[in-house]
Design a protein around this motif. Sequence first.
Motif, PDB file in Angstrom:
ATOM      1  N   ASP A  41       0.915  -1.265   0.111  1.00  0.00           N
ATOM      2  CA  ASP A  41      -0.028   0.046   0.142  1.00  0.00           C
ATOM      3  C   ASP A  41       0.948   1.339  -0.004  1.00  0.00           C
ATOM      4  O   ASP A  41       0.365   2.429   0.113  1.00  0.00           O
ATOM      5  CB  ASP A  41      -0.846   0.064   1.213  1.00  0.00           C
ATOM      6  N   LEU A  42       2.310   1.175  -0.181  1.00  0.00           N
ATOM      7  CA  LEU A  42       3.105   2.286  -0.063  1.00  0.00           C
ATOM      8  C   LEU A  42       2.841   3.246  -1.373  1.00  0.00           C
ATOM      9  O   LEU A  42       2.327   2.772  -2.390  1.00  0.00           O
ATOM     10  CB  LEU A  42       4.605   1.669   0.010  1.00  0.00           C
ATOM     11  N   VAL A  43       3.182   4.551  -1.095  1.00  0.00           N
ATOM     12  CA  VAL A  43       2.983   5.577  -2.347  1.00  0.00           C
ATOM     13  C   VAL A  43       4.517   5.962  -2.567  1.00  0.00           C
ATOM     14  O   VAL A  43       5.280   6.460  -1.669  1.00  0.00           O
ATOM     15  CB  VAL A  43       1.969   6.491  -1.682  1.00  0.00           C
ATOM     16  N   PHE A  44       4.749   5.871  -3.850  1.00  0.00           N
ATOM     17  CA  PHE A  44       6.199   6.346  -4.187  1.00  0.00           C
ATOM     18  C   PHE A  44       5.980   7.576  -5.272  1.00  0.00           C
ATOM     19  O   PHE A  44       5.037   7.518  -5.867  1.00  0.00           O
ATOM     20  CB  PHE A  44       6.693   5.471  -5.219  1.00  0.00           C
ATOM     21  N   ASP A  45       6.746   8.810  -4.784  1.00  0.00           N
ATOM     22  CA  ASP A  45       6.699   9.801  -5.549  1.00  0.00           C
ATOM     23  C   ASP A  45       7.368   9.541  -6.962  1.00  0.00           C
ATOM     24  O   ASP A  45       8.531   8.966  -6.976  1.00  0.00           O
ATOM     25  CB  ASP A  45       7.418  11.066  -4.907  1.00  0.00           C
ATOM     26  N   SER A  46       6.879  10.048  -8.135  1.00  0.00           N
ATOM     27  CA  SER A  46       7.531   9.940  -9.499  1.00  0.00           C
ATOM     28  C   SER A  46       8.457  10.763  -9.595  1.00  0.00           C
ATOM     29  O   SER A  46       9.192  10.645 -10.790  1.00  0.00           O
ATOM     30  CB  SER A  46       6.360  10.116 -10.295  1.00  0.00           C
ATOM     31  N   GLN A  47       8.998  11.622  -8.858  1.00  0.00           N
ATOM     32  CA  GLN A  47      10.085  12.526  -9.253  1.00  0.00           C
ATOM     33  C   GLN A  47      11.307  11.863  -9.031  1.00  0.00           C
ATOM     34  O   GLN A  47      12.572  12.309  -9.355  1.00  0.00           O
ATOM     35  CB  GLN A  47      10.171  13.512  -8.115  1.00  0.00           C
ATOM     36  N   ASN A  48      11.320  10.821  -7.891  1.00  0.00           N
ATOM     37  CA  ASN A  48      12.561  10.010  -7.623  1.00  0.00           C
ATOM     38  C   ASN A  48      12.568   8.735  -8.342  1.00  0.00           C
ATOM     39  O   ASN A  48      11.716   8.087  -8.395  1.00  0.00           O
ATOM     40  CB  ASN A  48      12.568  10.129  -6.291  1.00  0.00           C
ATOM     41  N   ARG A  49      13.852   8.136  -8.278  1.00  0.00           N
ATOM     42  CA  ARG A  49      14.036   6.547  -8.544  1.00  0.00           C
ATOM     43  C   ARG A  49      14.056   6.161  -7.116  1.00  0.00           C
ATOM     44  O   ARG A  49      14.788   6.610  -6.091  1.00  0.00           O
ATOM     45  CB  ARG A  49      15.562   6.606  -9.078  1.00  0.00           C
ATOM     46  N   HIS A  50      13.450   4.849  -7.086  1.00  0.00           N
ATOM     47  CA  HIS A  50      13.575   4.128  -5.648  1.00  0.00           C
ATOM     48  C   HIS A  50      13.989   2.920  -5.558  1.00  0.00           C
ATOM     49  O   HIS A  50      14.112   2.065  -6.587  1.00  0.00           O
ATOM     50  CB  HIS A  50      12.036   4.037  -5.209  1.00  0.00           C
ATOM     51  N   LEU A  51      14.493   2.567  -4.456  1.00  0.00           N
ATOM     52  CA  LEU A  51      15.032   1.206  -4.272  1.00  0.00           C
ATOM     53  C   LEU A  51      14.551   0.510  -3.126  1.00  0.00           C
ATOM     54  O   LEU A  51      14.483   0.974  -1.953  1.00  0.00           O
ATOM     55  CB  LEU A  51      16.647   1.168  -3.945  1.00  0.00           C
ATOM     56  N   VAL A  52      13.508  -0.480  -3.354  1.00  0.00           N
ATOM     57  CA  VAL A  52      12.936  -0.944  -2.516  1.00  0.00           C
ATOM     58  C   VAL A  52      13.472  -2.463  -2.171  1.00  0.00           C
ATOM     59  O   VAL A  52      13.545  -3.256  -2.796  1.00  0.00           O
ATOM     60  CB  VAL A  52      11.511  -1.567  -2.865  1.00  0.00           C
ATOM     61  N   ILE A  53      13.813  -2.728  -0.639  1.00  0.00           N
ATOM     62  CA  ILE A  53      14.405  -3.952  -0.329  1.00  0.00           C
ATOM     63  C   ILE A  53      13.249  -4.758   0.432  1.00  0.00           C
ATOM     64  O   ILE A  53      12.590  -4.495   1.222  1.00  0.00           O
ATOM     65  CB  ILE A  53      15.566  -3.560   0.677  1.00  0.00           C
ATOM     66  N   LEU A  54      13.183  -6.011  -0.015  1.00  0.00           N
ATOM     67  CA  LEU A  54      12.138  -6.899   0.664  1.00  0.00           C
ATOM     68  C   LEU A  54      12.758  -8.192   0.810  1.00  0.00           C
ATOM     69  O   LEU A  54      13.125  -9.010   0.066  1.00  0.00           O
ATOM     70  CB  LEU A  54      11.203  -7.149  -0.622  1.00  0.00           C
ATOM     71  N   ALA A  55      13.321  -8.550   2.186  1.00  0.00           N
ATOM     72  CA  ALA A  55      14.032  -9.521   2.570  1.00  0.00           C
ATOM     73  C   ALA A  55      13.277 -10.248   3.347  1.00  0.00           C
ATOM     74  O   ALA A  55      12.561  -9.542   4.345  1.00  0.00           O
ATOM     75  CB  ALA A  55      15.417  -9.157   2.955  1.00  0.00           C
ATOM     76  N   GLY A  56      13.475 -11.492   3.676  1.00  0.00           N
ATOM     77  CA  GLY A  56      12.776 -12.353   4.806  1.00  0.00           C
ATOM     78  C   GLY A  56      11.492 -12.604   5.026  1.00  0.00           C
ATOM     79  O   GLY A  56      10.842 -13.187   5.841  1.00  0.00           O
ATOM     80  N   VAL A  57      10.802 -12.558   3.654  1.00  0.00           N
ATOM     81  CA  VAL A  57       9.288 -12.946   3.605  1.00  0.00           C
ATOM     82  C   VAL A  57       9.224 -13.968   2.460  1.00  0.00           C
ATOM     83  O   VAL A  57      10.244 -13.876   1.697  1.00  0.00           O
ATOM     84  CB  VAL A  57       8.325 -11.840   3.561  1.00  0.00           C
ATOM     85  N   GLY A  58       8.287 -14.625   2.437  1.00  0.00           N
ATOM     86  CA  GLY A  58       7.976 -15.798   1.355  1.00  0.00           C
ATOM     87  C   GLY A  58       7.769 -15.400   0.018  1.00  0.00           C
ATOM     88  O   GLY A  58       7.146 -14.071  -0.227  1.00  0.00           O
ATOM     89  N   GLY A  59       8.036 -16.159  -1.026  1.00  0.00           N
ATOM     90  CA  GLY A  59       7.783 -15.722  -2.308  1.00  0.00           C
ATOM     91  C   GLY A  59       6.201 -15.333  -2.553  1.00  0.00           C
ATOM     92  O   GLY A  59       5.968 -14.209  -3.274  1.00  0.00           O
ATOM     93  N   GLU A  60       5.292 -15.952  -2.105  1.00  0.00           N
ATOM     94  CA  GLU A  60       3.775 -15.514  -2.173  1.00  0.00           C
ATOM     95  C   GLU A  60       3.645 -14.228  -1.804  1.00  0.00           C
ATOM     96  O   GLU A  60       2.876 -13.362  -2.432  1.00  0.00           O
ATOM     97  CB  GLU A  60       2.972 -16.720  -1.445  1.00  0.00           C
TER      98      GLU A  60
END
Length: 213
Positions: A87-106
């Motif tokens: 549900d996060l909102v990312f502003d379109s002015q920037n490049r973003h790096l999202v780290i998603l670790a330690g949760v299952g593939g589904e």
Amino acid sequence: MNPSASIGPRLNAILELVTEAQQKEAYPCIWDCCCDHGYLGIKILSYNLCEKLVFVDQLPHIIEQLAAKIAPFGTGKHELITADAGDLVFDSQNRHLVILAGVGGECLIEIISKIESKHPDVQIDYIFCPSSRHKLLREYLSSLSMGLLSEQLVCDKKRCYEIIYVQGKTQTGLLPAVSLNCGLWDMDNVDHQQYLKKINTPRASKKPKRRIK
Ligand SMILES: C[S@@+](CC[C@H](N)C(=O)[O-])C[C@H]1O[C@@H](n2cnc3c(N)ncnc32)[C@H](O)[C@@H]1O
């Protein structure tokens, strides 16, 4: 967590990847999603690797505890959000790096599909380190127009972890697609061989219990 404390090979490999990425073409904003203890984000903050670091977890008590832990860093360079990462909102002015670790593939697939469907025009790159269902995640990623930037296999205490760094929206042909299997096996590495065997062994189906008369 003491910022100088060590974080183990899995999180350390992600930290090194982030450090390299920031040296090449820095992302202003990095998101430590599903952060729990926040160890990785705290390291990123303490090494001053980005303009803004956002900690995200869906559980309020985790974010409350983390807020107290990172108070010494002062405000301004970090933000804490209690939310479903999808549900996060990312502003379109920037490049973003999202780290998603330690949760299952589904769970990762759910998060990615929600983020991507809401942000068709925002450049969001991801570092994934799933705790399970790697193949399912790879199948999903290979079906999207995401480009593989790098992948590695990190082993720690007899467990191996795949770390997959992808560019969220890539122009066809510039980067390879994510492959269905991790291609980084070291045939001389016993841990790699055991992991390979484990993920290629079909799960045993449960046998019905015999009734004792
Ligand atoms: C095992 S911890 C992972 C911690 C850290 N990222 C790591 O790799 O060591 C998983 C965390 O993910 C959070 N989580 C699971 N699903 C989530 C979602 N959809 N959105 C936000 N947080 C989520 C849980 O609350 C939990 O704190």
